[in-house]
Scaffold this active site. Structure first.
Site, PDB file in Angstrom:
ATOM      1  CD  GLU A 141      -0.448  -6.006   7.098  1.00  0.00           C
ATOM      2  OE1 GLU A 141      -0.868  -5.918   5.946  1.00  0.00           O
ATOM      3  OE2 GLU A 141      -1.011  -5.458   8.065  1.00  0.00           O
ATOM      4  CG  ASP A 152      -1.898   1.083   1.296  1.00  0.00           C
ATOM      5  OD1 ASP A 152      -2.360   1.528   0.240  1.00  0.00           O
ATOM      6  OD2 ASP A 152      -2.188   1.547   2.420  1.00  0.00           O
ATOM      7  CE  LYS A 195      -6.169   2.963   7.527  1.00  0.00           C
ATOM      8  NZ  LYS A 195      -6.050   2.863   6.057  1.00  0.00           N
ATOM      9  CE1 TYR A 206      -4.812   0.386  10.049  1.00  0.00           C
ATOM     10  CE2 TYR A 206      -3.937  -1.813   9.697  1.00  0.00           C
ATOM     11  CZ  TYR A 206      -3.756  -0.441   9.750  1.00  0.00           C
ATOM     12  OH  TYR A 206      -2.514   0.095   9.517  1.00  0.00           O
ATOM     13  CD  GLU A 236       0.722  -1.224   9.614  1.00  0.00           C
ATOM     14  OE1 GLU A 236      -0.426  -1.259   9.116  1.00  0.00           O
ATOM     15  OE2 GLU A 236       1.754  -1.495   8.984  1.00  0.00           O
TER      16      GLU A 236
HETATM   17  C1  GCB Z   1      -1.522  -2.359   6.723  1.00  0.00           C
HETATM   18  C2  GCB Z   1      -0.209  -2.240   6.033  1.00  0.00           C
HETATM   19  C3  GCB Z   1       0.101  -0.814   5.605  1.00  0.00           C
HETATM   20  C4  GCB Z   1      -1.152  -0.161   5.036  1.00  0.00           C
HETATM   21  C5  GCB Z   1      -2.215  -0.128   6.131  1.00  0.00           C
HETATM   22  C6  GCB Z   1      -3.520   0.499   5.674  1.00  0.00           C
HETATM   23  O1  GCB Z   1      -1.798  -3.305   7.401  1.00  0.00           O
HETATM   24  O2  GCB Z   1       0.854  -2.766   6.785  1.00  0.00           O
HETATM   25  O3  GCB Z   1       1.134  -0.843   4.657  1.00  0.00           O
HETATM   26  O4  GCB Z   1      -0.913   1.115   4.546  1.00  0.00           O
HETATM   27  O5  GCB Z   1      -2.486  -1.436   6.548  1.00  0.00           O
HETATM   28  O6  GCB Z   1      -3.702   1.684   5.843  1.00  0.00           O
HETATM   29  O7  GCB Z   1      -4.338  -0.222   5.137  1.00  0.00           O
END
Ligand code: GCB
Length: 607
Positions: free
Chosen positions: A426, A172, A579, A479, A515
């Protein structure tokens, strides 16, 4: 690998500035010998910088395949009898380098430095100017980290480099390319110091620091001198072949390095010839600190350390992933302002200049290698599609991963700021071949650097993950309430508590929330809060923080992400990933003030 510096025996010529540039849409450049022949067109291109956002057309931003860089440089006559290396801080992702029309070297991998001795190809003094030409290819495939696939979008097929080739990838962040980090000519003496490897331990009896120093050099001996932060010599030693080119220094009552008190010593290494005359000299800034995991604790200098901070990206307007001291210094200032003590170099090794700054200013770092995009999942975040197959990550890519870990550790091992290595982000840690892959990678990392804990950042759930036995810290990205149960803040605690319990029962290791975060478009306000508003980002972080504060074995919280950053275009990305707690221009969103309040309270020990 030593960072290039000026000393009494070494000189560095910076090759930054505006270079000649030419895209090579169909790979014609190699056939037409652009390394020495004229180019069909010449554009100005800053170095260091990504080329993607400098030009004005989408074709250049989304270019797939080679581009060419060129400049001239004169070398001082005094360098003729020395060794001169051409060094690239990073070139994304593959590079071929010519000097005066002759091939000097090639390199694969966009996030680590490479260099080659150029002396025989160079002209010196009155002999005239030298022409340096670099071909950079940005293609990602299953031999690269991160991996990718080139798809042919045109009716007539099309190959990589063709106008209709499209680069696909599974991580990403935008696939920026170019000469991303400083390019330098480095003059150093022949048969000088090739490398210095240090390791610090604590004498448990009297609290003294023990500094083990290994020198890599063909010189018969090296004098090693350690000066404290005020410049006073506190220890000296001699390394020579009979002692395995190593020596141990002792520092009574040392000033230990830590975020908040980043005391930096200076290690001076002088290579001597057989008569004891100085042949080469190198100066290494060095923080003395120890780090280890003990039970539930991550110990820095034998005291529990809690990571407060962020995942971050090397990313900024216009320059893309191009190194910029102004951005780095601003970021370090913002990290201190917000009360953070650490960052992860998500998702690749950062520029050496950033690590030197982090040593100096006291920001702890989790150093990550670019093994990202090695995972696919369904809507419920269950893993799908095997990744570690012979056609994909099971082949060439494993060798490249091992090389990258070796180069990263060899480059960064002397940085006090790096407290832990992350071997990937990941990845498909549920696959048999994935476990085998990471077993090999972790074995190599431990052999090269037994002094630092290891982690592999997980998105897999505990029921799928199988690499907990390889790491010292379980790091997870979560998340809840964002990608799952969208907007449902109550789901965060419910799901987090349940999951954390499972990890705990399974591995009994300290855990890092590496994260968690929510997109917020700066300036978008909602009462009551709703997704994408600044208020929701604050509520989201608060809800996660309440959940994680309930678990004593959690050794840190890294919010995703420090600042908004560019990604490929897609329906979940509004002009990139939002984010960021700071905007891409490094201004605070509301969440920054909330975190500042929380982290300053934690720093003062009031939590
Ligand atoms: C994750 C990734 C990161 C992404 C983030 C997102 O788990 O490690 O590279 O940018 O989520 O914002 O989806």
């Amino acid at each position: 690998m030593l960072y290039p510096i000026d000393t009494e025996t070494r000189s560095v010529l910076e090759l930054g500035g505006v270079w000649d540039f030419c895209p090579d849409a169909d790979g014609a450049g190699l056939k037409a010998h652009w390394e020495s022949e004229p180019w069909p067109a010449v554009f100005p291109m800053p170095v260091p910088a990504s080329y993607n956002d400098i030009m004005t057309d989408a074709h250049m931003r989304d270019h797939v395949g080679p581009v060419w860089y060129r400049r001239t440089v004169c070398c001082p006559e005094t360098w003729r009898s020395q060794q001169v290396r051409l060094r690239f801080g990073a070139a994304a992702h593959h590079a071929l380098v010519w000097v005066n029309g002759r091939l000097l070297c090639s390199h694969q991998g966009g996030f680590l430095p490479f260099e080659a001795e150029a002396t025989p190809l160079l002209k010196f003094g009155p002999d005239g100017a030298n022409t340096i030409v670099v071909l950079i290819d940005n293609i990602l495939d299953w031999t690269t980290l991160p991996p990718g696939e080139v798809r042919c979008a045109g009716m007539d097929g099309g190959a990589p480099g063709a106008a209709r080739a499209r680069q696909d990838y599974f991580h990403d962040f935008f696939n920026y390319a170019g000469l991303h980090r400083p390019v330098r000519l480095v003059m150093q003496p022949r048969l000088g110091i090739e490398d210095i490897r240090t390791r610090v331990s604590r004498d448990m009896d009297d609290g003294a620091a023990r500094l083990w120093v290994e020198t890599v050099t063909p010189a018969p001996a090296c004098r090693v001198t350690l000066a404290d932060p005020r410049g006073h010599t506190v220890a000296e030693g001699l390394s020579h072949p009979a002692a395995g080119h190593a020596c141990e220094l002792r520092v009574a009552a040392p000033q230990w390095w830590s975020p908040g008190a980043p005391a930096l010593y200076e290690l001076k290494v002088e290579a001597l010839d057989a008569d004891g005359a100085l042949r080469d000299c190198y100066r290494l800034p060095l923080g003395l600190r120890t780090v280890r995991v003990d039970g539930d604790c991550f110990l820095l200098n034998e005291r529990p350390f809690y990571f407060r901070g962020f995942g971050r990206h090397e990313d900024a307007d216009l320059r893309g992933k191009g190194h910029d001291d102004a951005v780095n210094v601003r970021d370090i200032n913002l990290l201190k302002w917000v009360g953070a003590n650490s960052v992860r170099t998500s998702h690749y090794p950062y520029a050496e200049e950033f690590l030197r700054l982090a040593d100096r200013e006291g920001i702890a770092v989790i150093g990550e290698c670019p093994a990202v995009g090695l995972y696919r999942f369904d809507e419920q975040e269950n893993p799908v599609t095997p990744i570690f197959t012979d056609e994909k990550a099971g082949g060439e890519l494993r060798r490249h991963h091992l090389d990258t870990v070796r180069d990263m550790i060899n480059r960064d091992r002397n940085h006090a700021c790096i407290l832990m290595w992350s071997l990937g982000n990941e990845t498909a840690t549920h696959e048999d071949a994935g476990v085998e892959h990471f077993t090999a990678v972790a074995r190599l990392a431990r052999a090269l650097d037994p002094s630092r804990p290891l982690t592999i950042v997980e998105c897999n759930y505990p029921r799928h993950s199988r690499i907990g036995g390889l790491v010292d810290v379980i790091a997870i990205n979560r998340y809840y309430g964002w990608y799952l149960d969208c907007g449902d803040l109550a789901a965060i605690a419910e799901k987090f508590h349940a999951e954390i319990g499972e990890w705990r029962r399974r591995w009994k290791k300290p855990m890092l929330l590496s994260e968690y975060g929510a997109d917020a478009v700066a300036g978008l306000h909602k009462l009551p809060s709703a997704m994408f508003s600044e208020e929701f980002q604050v509520d989201y972080l608060k809800a996660f923080n309440r959940a994680l504060d309930a678990h004593s074995f959690i050794i840190g919280e890294h919010v995703w992400v420090f600042a908004d950053f560019a990604t490929k275009q897609g329906i979940t990305r509004i002009d990139g990933n939002r984010k960021g707690v700071f905007t891409r221009q490094r201004q605070p969103k509301a969440a920054a003030f909330y975190l500042k309040e929380r982290w300053e309270r934690m720093r003062a020990g009031k939590t």
